[in-house]
Write an enzyme that holds these catalytic residues in place. Structure first.
Site, PDB file in Angstrom:
ATOM      1  N   HIS A  12      37.236  22.359  93.279  1.00 52.83           N
ATOM      2  CA  HIS A  12      36.996  23.758  93.666  1.00 52.83           C
ATOM      3  C   HIS A  12      35.628  24.179  93.145  1.00 52.83           C
ATOM      4  CE1 HIS A  12      38.783  27.782  94.820  1.00 52.83           C
ATOM      5  NE2 HIS A  12      37.676  28.150  94.183  1.00 52.83           N
ATOM      6  N   HIS A  14      32.055  26.063  94.707  1.00 53.41           N
ATOM      7  CA  HIS A  14      31.336  26.687  95.822  1.00 53.41           C
ATOM      8  C   HIS A  14      29.887  26.205  95.806  1.00 53.41           C
ATOM      9  CE1 HIS A  14      34.452  29.538  97.142  1.00 53.41           C
ATOM     10  NE2 HIS A  14      34.843  29.452  95.876  1.00 53.41           N
ATOM     11  N   HIS A 192      41.871  30.131  99.392  1.00 50.50           N
ATOM     12  CA  HIS A 192      41.969  30.936  98.184  1.00 50.50           C
ATOM     13  C   HIS A 192      43.163  31.877  98.308  1.00 50.50           C
ATOM     14  CE1 HIS A 192      37.973  29.440  97.593  1.00 50.50           C
ATOM     15  NE2 HIS A 192      37.694  30.243  96.577  1.00 50.50           N
ATOM     16  N   GLU A 195      44.774  34.857  93.412  1.00 51.70           N
ATOM     17  CA  GLU A 195      43.790  35.224  92.404  1.00 51.70           C
ATOM     18  C   GLU A 195      43.892  36.737  92.255  1.00 51.70           C
ATOM     19  OE1 GLU A 195      38.990  34.574  91.503  1.00 51.70           O
ATOM     20  OE2 GLU A 195      39.731  34.459  93.559  1.00 51.70           O
ATOM     21  N   ASP A 273      34.635  26.648  89.832  1.00 48.93           N
ATOM     22  CA  ASP A 273      34.487  27.725  90.808  1.00 48.93           C
ATOM     23  C   ASP A 273      33.006  27.965  91.134  1.00 48.93           C
ATOM     24  OD1 ASP A 273      35.387  29.629  92.586  1.00 48.93           O
ATOM     25  OD2 ASP A 273      35.963  31.095  91.063  1.00 48.93           O
ATOM     26  N   ASP A 274      32.352  28.839  90.389  1.00 50.97           N
ATOM     27  CA  ASP A 274      30.925  29.148  90.545  1.00 50.97           C
ATOM     28  C   ASP A 274      30.306  29.088  89.144  1.00 50.97           C
ATOM     29  OD1 ASP A 274      30.952  30.375  93.505  1.00 50.97           O
ATOM     30  OD2 ASP A 274      32.638  31.223  92.400  1.00 50.97           O
TER      31      ASP A 274
END
Length: 328
Positions: A12, A14, A192, A195, A273-274
């Protein structure tokens, strides 16, 4: 061996969200674009909440304008990931940012990204595969364009369709057409959910999109029936603990439900994630988790084995990565 030194699999990530701030600042300088408002005094990305994060994310992405920009970005991402011990990663790449959803333009961007990934694999020993990603708050019609890009380029490198963006916009089922198109093209599916959307968004993802992985999914812990469903279906969660803490879902890693989900029999993995937005790395995630839960080497090796089994790559690639995990 420290658990942080283990070879790692990340599912995961981005693509644009992994752009180092220094990389974006340099690109903005080259293009004479003023992005000073999106950085803090230390040069990192600055945002106040999830919606503001999305705005900053899209502002940073605005200077990624050509296939060559994405080739440079791909190399920068993979070099940083390899330095964290990542040997295999899947990143979310949106045609909306790579040609505006036009298939012909998407092919040019994709070619540049793949070439950069091939060179990075030779130089850094990390394998990348792509998950085409509609942006939820851009709406279902744009998602259909992204799904068409995915279907037209499905193969050994483009291996899946996912969906990111604002969970507060619409419902998972609004995007069923796009997901059905990708499924018919042989692509694997994730989205997604769970969350900010809560357990119901995970139910929607399972019921309306029939995905085999869930991005985040941590709010499932609030619904015992949903936990049973995830276990029964063997759905894998792409958990990003550091991201969840920074965005305010949980006060700290100790309060995060990762360990409870695993102990309940849910298939869990760990990703960033980021990472530059959330001031994390895969090494840092491992270190925080080990400190919070007392997990040792066997726990993290099992975590990576789950991730490899859930990866969307072909069996030949999976077997090769398996040897890498076992050799260290």
């Amino acid at each position: 061996m420290s658990v942080a030194d283990l070879p790692k699999i990340e599912l995961h990530l981005h693509h644009e969200g992994a752009a180092p701030p220094a990389f974006i600042r340099q690109l903005a300088h080259e293009k004479k674009v003023d992005l000073s408002r999106i950085f803090d005094s230390n040069g990192g990305y600055a945002f106040e909440n999830f919606v503001h994060f999305l705005e900053v994310y899209e502002a940073a992405t605005s200077v990624l304008q050509t296939p060559e920009d994405f080739a440079r970005l791909t190399r920068a991402i993979l070099q940083e990931s390899a330095e964290q011990g990542v040997v295999y990663t899947e990143s979310f790449i949106s045609p909306d940012f790579c040609g505006g959803g036009d298939v012909a333009a998407w092919r040019e961007y994709l070619h540049a990204i793949q070439e950069a990934a091939t060179r990075a694999e030779a130089d850094f020993g990390i394998t990348l595969r792509g998950i085409v990603t509609p942006v939820r708050h851009f709406g279902p019609e744009k998602a259909k364009q992204s799904a068409l890009c995915a279907a037209e380029t499905a193969g050994d490198w483009v291996v899946g369709l996912g969906m990111g963006g604002d969970e507060g916009q619409g419902h998972q089922g609004d995007f069923a057409y796009a997901f059905d198109m990708a499924r018919e093209a042989g692509l694997r599916l994730t989205t997604h959910a769970g969350e900010f959307g809560g357990p119901e968004s995970v139910w929607e993802a399972i019921r309306d999109l029939n995905v085999e992985r869930i991005g985040h999914g941590v709010r499932a812990i609030e619904d015992p029936a949903l936990i049973d469903e995830l276990v029964a279906r063997q759905i894998t969660l792409e958990v990003c603990p550091g991201s969840n803490v920074v965005l305010g879902l949980y006060p700290d890693i100790a309060a995060h439900p990762l360990a409870k989900l695993r102990d309940a029999g849910v298939r869990v993995t760990v990703s960033t994630d980021d990472p530059p937005f959330f001031h994390t790395t895969m090494r840092r995630e491992y270190e925080m988790i080990a400190a919070a839960y007392g997990w040792g080497e066997d726990d993290f090796r099992a975590l990576n084995q789950t991730a490899l089994e859930a990866a969307f790559c072909d069996d030949t690639t999976r077997a090769r990565i398996q040897k890498t995990l076992e050799s260290t």
